[in-house]
Design a protein around this motif. Sequence first.
Motif, mmCIF file in Angstrom:
data_model
loop_
_atom_site.group_PDB
_atom_site.id
_atom_site.type_symbol
_atom_site.label_atom_id
_atom_site.label_comp_id
_atom_site.label_asym_id
_atom_site.label_seq_id
_atom_site.Cartn_x
_atom_site.Cartn_y
_atom_site.Cartn_z
ATOM 1 N N SER A 110 -28.135 65.898 12.256
ATOM 2 C CA SER A 110 -26.696 66.066 12.995
ATOM 3 C C SER A 110 -27.013 65.467 14.331
ATOM 4 C CB SER A 110 -26.155 67.387 13.304
ATOM 5 O OG SER A 110 -27.018 68.179 13.690
ATOM 6 N N GLY A 111 -28.134 64.638 14.840
ATOM 7 C CA GLY A 111 -28.365 64.440 16.114
ATOM 8 C C GLY A 111 -28.545 65.310 16.890
ATOM 9 N N LYS A 119 -24.119 62.080 19.296
ATOM 10 C CA LYS A 119 -23.091 61.126 18.921
ATOM 11 C C LYS A 119 -23.704 59.687 18.539
ATOM 12 C CE LYS A 119 -18.901 63.521 19.858
ATOM 13 N NZ LYS A 119 -17.605 63.827 20.659
ATOM 14 N N TYR A 141 -26.448 59.364 17.340
ATOM 15 C CA TYR A 141 -27.294 59.235 16.164
ATOM 16 C C TYR A 141 -26.477 59.300 14.810
ATOM 17 C CZ TYR A 141 -30.899 60.632 19.601
ATOM 18 O OH TYR A 141 -31.995 60.800 20.514
ATOM 19 N N PRO A 142 -26.989 58.910 13.714
ATOM 20 C CA PRO A 142 -26.423 59.065 12.316
ATOM 21 C C PRO A 142 -26.479 60.223 12.113
ATOM 22 C CG PRO A 142 -28.664 58.306 11.896
ATOM 23 C CD PRO A 142 -28.224 58.195 13.625
ATOM 24 N N GLN A 143 -25.243 60.712 11.134
ATOM 25 C CA GLN A 143 -25.058 62.045 10.701
ATOM 26 C C GLN A 143 -25.675 62.000 9.085
ATOM 27 O OE1 GLN A 143 -23.862 64.592 13.078
ATOM 28 N NE2 GLN A 143 -24.209 62.761 14.268
ATOM 29 N N ILE A 148 -24.898 59.266 4.607
ATOM 30 C CA ILE A 148 -25.179 58.801 6.069
ATOM 31 C C ILE A 148 -23.922 58.224 6.717
ATOM 32 C CG2 ILE A 148 -26.745 57.327 7.223
ATOM 33 C CD1 ILE A 148 -28.637 57.289 5.092
ATOM 34 N N ASN A 149 -23.769 58.644 7.720
ATOM 35 C CA ASN A 149 -22.495 58.134 8.513
ATOM 36 C C ASN A 149 -23.041 57.855 9.777
ATOM 37 O OD1 ASN A 149 -19.921 57.560 9.321
ATOM 38 N ND2 ASN A 149 -19.581 59.762 10.253
ATOM 39 N N TYR A 150 -22.687 56.683 10.431
ATOM 40 C CA TYR A 150 -23.136 56.122 11.484
ATOM 41 C C TYR A 150 -22.107 55.465 12.089
ATOM 42 C CZ TYR A 150 -25.805 54.040 15.495
ATOM 43 O OH TYR A 150 -26.062 53.599 16.418
ATOM 44 N N ASN A 151 -21.774 55.894 13.233
ATOM 45 C CA ASN A 151 -20.421 54.892 13.962
ATOM 46 C C ASN A 151 -21.106 53.560 14.642
ATOM 47 O OD1 ASN A 151 -18.941 54.207 16.899
ATOM 48 N ND2 ASN A 151 -17.499 55.064 15.155
#
Length: 416
Positions: A101-102, A258, A260-262, A295-298
């Motif tokens: 979670s970063g 935030k 980092y990718p989740q 994997i979620n990355y803004n």
Amino acid sequence: NFNDIASYVQNSLKYKLAQKRVDILKEKLKALKAKNYGSLDLNYNALHFFNQPVMKLTSKTPIAVSSDGVHLIYKTFNSKLPMSDKNHFTMSVVYSYPIFSGFAITNSIKKAEIELIKEKLNVKNTKRVLLLNAARLYSLIYTLKSQLKALKAAKKALISAKEKASALYKEGLINKSNLDEIDAKYYEIVADIANINSQKKAALNSLSYLINEKITDIEDIALKRLKFTPNFQKRPDIKAIKESLKISSLDIKLAKSKLYPQIVFQAGIKKEGDNLILTKNDYQNIDKSYSAIAINYNLFDGGERKAQIESAKLAKISALIFYNDYLKDVKTKYYNDLQRYNALFFRLKSAKKALRARESYYEYIKAKFEEGLADSTDLNDAIAKLAEARANVDAIKAEIFFLSVELNLNGGNYEF
């Protein structure tokens, strides 16, 4: 005595409220730590379609040969295949675990732990403030009691003077105006007694409310000149502010998380069927269990994350400035109070000498009055100034007492 009053401070509703805030943060910490274990969720859905779900198929099939003998003649056929029963039931048991979670979860837990430490320090500081307020009220009540004692002594002296003046008036040695002047002073003193008594009762009520215990009277003050060795870093309010600095550092880390990718792992046992107990499915396989990694990355947020990080950094700088200013203010007030404390002992010594002089002067004027050599104005003035001198001695004692408590508490020492 004041030590008894101090022992009741923990009965205060304000103190109990502060303790409840600690309990709230304990539960908040438990909730955050629970995120380390992931979550297991059960979901059951029952669905009824008004129309049966179907798949529409369109196909062209040759049915004859054209007259030229070369080309085929096609016909379009439309068909429908049922995809599900009108009643559809789904049940799943899903386990989700945040792989990464970063560092947000780790830092959130650390922040909650520090917030808990800070709140426990706030409880101690609440006790410090309650003790200061109790000492202030105790000092006020003692001062009012001393004023009452002095006024009652003055009243007694005026009654004696009034009796003597009446005898002198009957003998024609003084005129009636002298008697009337003593009467006027007497009723003035009576009114002052009623007023001070009312203030004393109000102060006792305030003290009772503060410590949540009925207090009807207090004992006298025993003075002893103390030597103070302050340690401001032991004060709970200063410790709490230092914990706030740690929280500010963690807020920066949380803002950076935030960047980092989740990553989340998920595994589920899932079944779909046409009946409630999920044992029948005429169209699909019943078991649809699965495992997955998400994997979620803004990629772009318009600069929001950068602004949040800068905001957290500025908040830390602000917290550091506040800490330094607060510490300087505490030290300045402390050493100013210490100067007052030392000066009060010189004032007390002078006040005691003034009291002895006023007592001597009163006895002199009283004797002169009884001999008819002093008028009622002189006697009234001597009585009033004697009462004022008596009250002044005790007022200084009360101020010394309060400052002794304040200097101990504000110097980081809870023993007094």
